[in-house]
Motif scaffolding. Structure first.
Motif, short mmCIF file in Angstrom:
data_model
loop_
_atom_site.label_atom_id
_atom_site.label_comp_id
_atom_site.label_asym_id
_atom_site.label_seq_id
_atom_site.Cartn_x
_atom_site.Cartn_y
_atom_site.Cartn_z
N GLU A 6 0.75 -1.40 0.02
CA GLU A 6 0.04 -0.05 -0.14
C GLU A 6 0.89 1.15 0.15
O GLU A 6 0.27 2.31 -0.56
N GLU A 7 2.03 1.00 0.86
CA GLU A 7 2.87 2.28 0.63
C GLU A 7 3.70 2.61 -0.47
O GLU A 7 4.56 3.45 -0.47
N VAL A 8 3.82 1.63 -1.42
CA VAL A 8 4.40 1.59 -2.69
C VAL A 8 4.18 2.64 -3.58
O VAL A 8 2.76 2.61 -4.08
N ALA A 9 4.61 3.50 -4.08
CA ALA A 9 4.06 4.56 -5.07
C ALA A 9 5.30 4.63 -6.14
O ALA A 9 6.45 4.95 -5.95
N CYS A 10 4.66 4.75 -7.40
CA CYS A 10 5.48 4.91 -8.43
C CYS A 10 5.49 6.29 -8.94
O CYS A 10 4.56 7.03 -8.78
N HIS A 11 6.69 6.79 -9.93
CA HIS A 11 6.85 7.98 -10.24
C HIS A 11 6.63 7.72 -11.77
O HIS A 11 7.58 6.85 -12.37
N THR A 12 5.80 8.30 -12.41
CA THR A 12 5.63 7.99 -14.03
C THR A 12 6.64 8.85 -14.91
O THR A 12 6.90 8.12 -15.81
N SER A 13 7.03 9.97 -14.38
CA SER A 13 8.00 10.53 -15.43
C SER A 13 9.38 9.91 -15.04
O SER A 13 9.99 9.87 -13.85
N GLY A 14 9.89 9.13 -16.18
CA GLY A 14 11.14 8.65 -16.04
C GLY A 14 10.97 7.21 -15.66
O GLY A 14 11.63 6.18 -15.53
N ARG A 15 9.67 6.79 -15.43
CA ARG A 15 9.00 5.48 -15.04
C ARG A 15 10.07 4.65 -13.73
O ARG A 15 10.53 3.93 -13.81
N ILE A 71 3.70 -8.14 -3.96
CA ILE A 71 3.92 -6.83 -3.14
C ILE A 71 4.00 -5.80 -4.10
O ILE A 71 3.27 -4.77 -3.96
N LEU A 72 4.91 -6.15 -5.08
CA LEU A 72 5.05 -4.82 -6.28
C LEU A 72 3.77 -4.57 -6.82
O LEU A 72 3.46 -3.54 -7.26
N LEU A 73 3.09 -5.67 -7.32
CA LEU A 73 1.90 -5.24 -8.12
C LEU A 73 0.93 -4.50 -7.37
O LEU A 73 0.07 -3.70 -7.76
N GLU A 74 0.67 -4.98 -5.91
CA GLU A 74 -0.37 -4.56 -5.10
C GLU A 74 0.01 -2.92 -5.15
O GLU A 74 -0.87 -2.09 -5.22
N GLY A 75 1.47 -2.59 -4.92
CA GLY A 75 1.63 -1.30 -4.73
C GLY A 75 1.58 -0.49 -6.08
O GLY A 75 1.02 0.79 -6.01
N HIS A 76 1.93 -1.07 -7.14
CA HIS A 76 1.81 -0.55 -8.31
C HIS A 76 0.12 0.09 -8.90
O HIS A 76 -0.04 0.84 -9.13
N LEU A 77 -0.72 -1.04 -8.51
CA LEU A 77 -2.05 -0.89 -8.45
C LEU A 77 -2.53 0.45 -7.80
O LEU A 77 -3.32 1.27 -8.18
N LYS A 78 -2.08 0.34 -6.37
CA LYS A 78 -2.41 1.35 -5.45
C LYS A 78 -1.92 2.62 -5.49
O LYS A 78 -2.53 3.68 -4.96
N GLY A 79 -0.86 2.64 -6.21
CA GLY A 79 0.04 3.87 -6.49
C GLY A 79 -0.24 4.34 -7.86
O GLY A 79 -0.75 5.36 -8.27
N CYS A 80 0.84 3.83 -8.53
CA CYS A 80 0.90 4.23 -9.97
C CYS A 80 -0.38 4.47 -10.83
O CYS A 80 -0.66 5.26 -11.51
#
Length: 106
Positions: A6-15, A71-80
């Motif tokens: 849940e705490e994983v957040a992605c940044h889209t510029s520069g991926r 874990i990564l997929l869940e964070g990706h969904l909830k963040g990115c």
């Protein structure tokens, strides 16, 4: 398992992804353990360990990798994905479908 993703957040510029330190530490610990499992499997093969025992260790390693992916997929969904959708970027859904297809090939 806590809801670390849940705490994983992605940044889209520069991926890039920006994981909180606690999540990065957990993922790194898991990956280090997996790395050790891989070395152990290699050693088992070199020592001619019974095939079924090697396969059991391979299965455990695959399960551990799947746990990291979850874990990564869940964070990706909830963040990115949520962030990009809120910005009107629906292309993220096509990317998500491809990502899920990659995970399901296993």
């Amino acid at each position: 398992m806590e809801n670390k993703a849940e705490e994983v957040a992605c940044h889209t510029s520069g991926r890039k992804s920006h994981h909180p330190e606690r999540v990065k530490k957990d993922l790194t610990t898991r990956l280090n353990r997996i790395e050790g499992q891989i070395r152990g499997i290699k050693g088992m093969i070199e020592k001619d360990i019974y095939c079924d025992d090697v396969i059991t260790q391979i299965s455990a390693t695959q399960s551990a990798l799947n746990s990291v992916a979850r874990i990564l997929l869940e964070g990706h969904l909830k963040g990115c994905v949520v962030d990009r959708l809120s910005e009107g970027d629906n292309e993220v859904l096509d990317e998500l479908v491809v990502t899920i297809q990659k995970l399901m090939k296993k």
